[in-house]
Design a protein around this motif. Structure first.
Motif, PDB file in Angstrom:
ATOM      1  N   TRP A   1       0.878  -1.168   0.000  1.00 45.49           N
ATOM      2  CA  TRP A   1       0.000   0.000   0.000  1.00 45.49           C
ATOM      3  C   TRP A   1       0.915   1.218   0.000  1.00 45.49           C
ATOM      4  N   PRO A   2       0.476   2.366  -0.530  1.00 46.52           N
ATOM      5  CA  PRO A   2       1.367   3.531  -0.634  1.00 46.52           C
ATOM      6  C   PRO A   2       1.584   4.248   0.700  1.00 46.52           C
ATOM      7  N   THR A   3       2.314   3.592   1.588  1.00 50.72           N
ATOM      8  CA  THR A   3       2.729   4.151   2.874  1.00 50.72           C
ATOM      9  C   THR A   3       4.259   4.227   2.870  1.00 50.72           C
ATOM     10  N   PRO A   4       4.869   4.855   3.879  1.00 48.86           N
ATOM     11  CA  PRO A   4       6.338   4.865   3.904  1.00 48.86           C
ATOM     12  C   PRO A   4       6.958   3.473   3.851  1.00 48.86           C
ATOM     13  N   ASN A   5       6.421   2.520   4.602  1.00 51.48           N
ATOM     14  CA  ASN A   5       6.993   1.175   4.572  1.00 51.48           C
ATOM     15  C   ASN A   5       6.777   0.504   3.230  1.00 51.48           C
TER      16      ASN A   5
ATOM     17  N   LEU B   1       8.221   8.604  14.333  1.00 48.28           N
ATOM     18  CA  LEU B   1       7.585   9.557  13.414  1.00 48.28           C
ATOM     19  C   LEU B   1       6.144   9.142  13.150  1.00 48.28           C
ATOM     20  N   GLY B   2       5.897   7.832  13.138  1.00 45.64           N
ATOM     21  CA  GLY B   2       4.526   7.360  12.979  1.00 45.64           C
ATOM     22  C   GLY B   2       3.643   7.801  14.137  1.00 45.64           C
ATOM     23  N   GLN B   3       4.165   7.751  15.358  1.00 47.53           N
ATOM     24  CA  GLN B   3       3.385   8.196  16.508  1.00 47.53           C
ATOM     25  C   GLN B   3       3.155   9.707  16.473  1.00 47.53           C
ATOM     26  N   ALA B   4       4.168  10.458  16.080  1.00 47.03           N
ATOM     27  CA  ALA B   4       3.988  11.909  15.961  1.00 47.03           C
ATOM     28  C   ALA B   4       2.884  12.213  14.957  1.00 47.03           C
TER      29      ALA B   4
ATOM     30  N   TYR C   1       5.900  13.226  21.212  1.00 50.72           N
ATOM     31  CA  TYR C   1       6.314  12.657  19.930  1.00 50.72           C
ATOM     32  C   TYR C   1       6.805  13.723  18.950  1.00 50.72           C
ATOM     33  N   THR C   2       6.319  14.946  19.071  1.00 51.76           N
ATOM     34  CA  THR C   2       6.864  16.024  18.248  1.00 51.76           C
ATOM     35  C   THR C   2       8.314  16.305  18.654  1.00 51.76           C
ATOM     36  N   ASN C   3       8.570  16.334  19.941  1.00 48.43           N
ATOM     37  CA  ASN C   3       9.945  16.531  20.411  1.00 48.43           C
ATOM     38  C   ASN C   3      10.855  15.388  19.967  1.00 48.43           C
ATOM     39  N   GLU C   4      10.340  14.167  20.052  1.00 47.50           N
ATOM     40  CA  GLU C   4      11.149  13.017  19.637  1.00 47.50           C
ATOM     41  C   GLU C   4      11.404  13.048  18.138  1.00 47.50           C
ATOM     42  N   ALA C   5      10.406  13.467  17.357  1.00 50.37           N
ATOM     43  CA  ALA C   5      10.607  13.583  15.911  1.00 50.37           C
ATOM     44  C   ALA C   5      11.741  14.558  15.612  1.00 50.37           C
TER      45      ALA C   5
END
Length: 230
Positions: free
Chosen positions: A7-11, A111-114, A132-136
């Motif tokens: 499917w057209p996702t990052p993975n 990044l998925g969680q963010a 999660y923004t900080n972790e990204a």
């Protein structure tokens, strides 16, 4: 022939890109994750974790069919099959592996969680958004430092490590990241985005769209994900 269920996702895209880069013969088969096709018994037979992508190669090792799930394992398999983008020299190969594992263990999940908490959560959760923004942004800083000392993630060669990370950075705004604050990442990202095979890979299954209706949310984030299966 390689059959890729995706499917057209990052993975999904990182496998599509590598297939285009190597020129290996393949056919793409959409697995509509919004409609719940990832739970079909036929798909679970090759991807027991009900995640895309999954691969079936009729001409596997020893000429026998093989199936694979987990995108990192698929990247390694395809790179070895094509003898490309996965250098043979031991030190470089371990550098590729460590940055590939960095993508699998940090870039993808965090990044998925963010992205999830900033865009898809049913209600805003300030703690989760901030965390999660900080972790990204921390992870982009890690990449920026590395790319300030190395042209590509594993050294001077473009490898599956770069292919694995690149699609995850296409949604930097949704992750709460201003990519222009990371000039080395921006340089690397712009260069990879111009590769012809990358452009072709990003078009694979690009006509497929995900409708975030109630059914899709249940399939992606709800009870169907956690239901026990025999």
């Amino acid at each position: 022939m390689i059959e890729i269920y995706s499917w057209p996702t990052p993975n999904g895209h990182k496998v599509h890109i590598l297939l285009e880069e190597t020129g290996l013969d393949y056919r793409g088969h959409p697995v509509d994750i919004g409609a719940g096709e990832q739970f079909d018994p036929e798909f679970l037979a090759i991807s027991p974790n009900n995640k895309i992508p999954a691969l079936v190669d009729s001409d596997g090792p020893g000429g026998r069919p093989i199936s694979l799930f987990e995108s990192g394992a698929i990247l390694i398999y395809l790179a070895e099959k094509a003898n490309a983008f996965y250098p043979q020299e031991s030190r470089v190969r371990y550098a590729v592996l460590e940055w590939l594992m960095f993508q699998m263990g940090s870039i993808g999940p965090m990044l998925g969680q963010a992205h999830h908490f900033r865009r898809y959560a049913p209600e805003p959760i300030p703690y989760a958004i901030e965390r999660y923004t900080n972790e990204a942004n921390r992870l982009y800083s890690v990449l920026d430092r590395r790319l300030g000392e190395s042209h590509y993630l594993a050294g001077n060669e473009y490898t599956i490590a770069d292919i694995a990370v690149f699609p995850w950075l296409r949604s930097s705004k949704s992750q709460g990241v201003d990519i222009t604050e990371y000039p080395n990442v921006l340089r690397w990202y712009a260069e990879i985005a111009e590769r012809h095979a990358v452009k072709r890979g990003l078009k694979v299954l690009s006509d497929k769209t995900l409708a975030f209706d109630r059914r899709a949310r249940e399939n992606l984030f709800g009870v169907r994900q956690y239901r026990r299966r025999p």
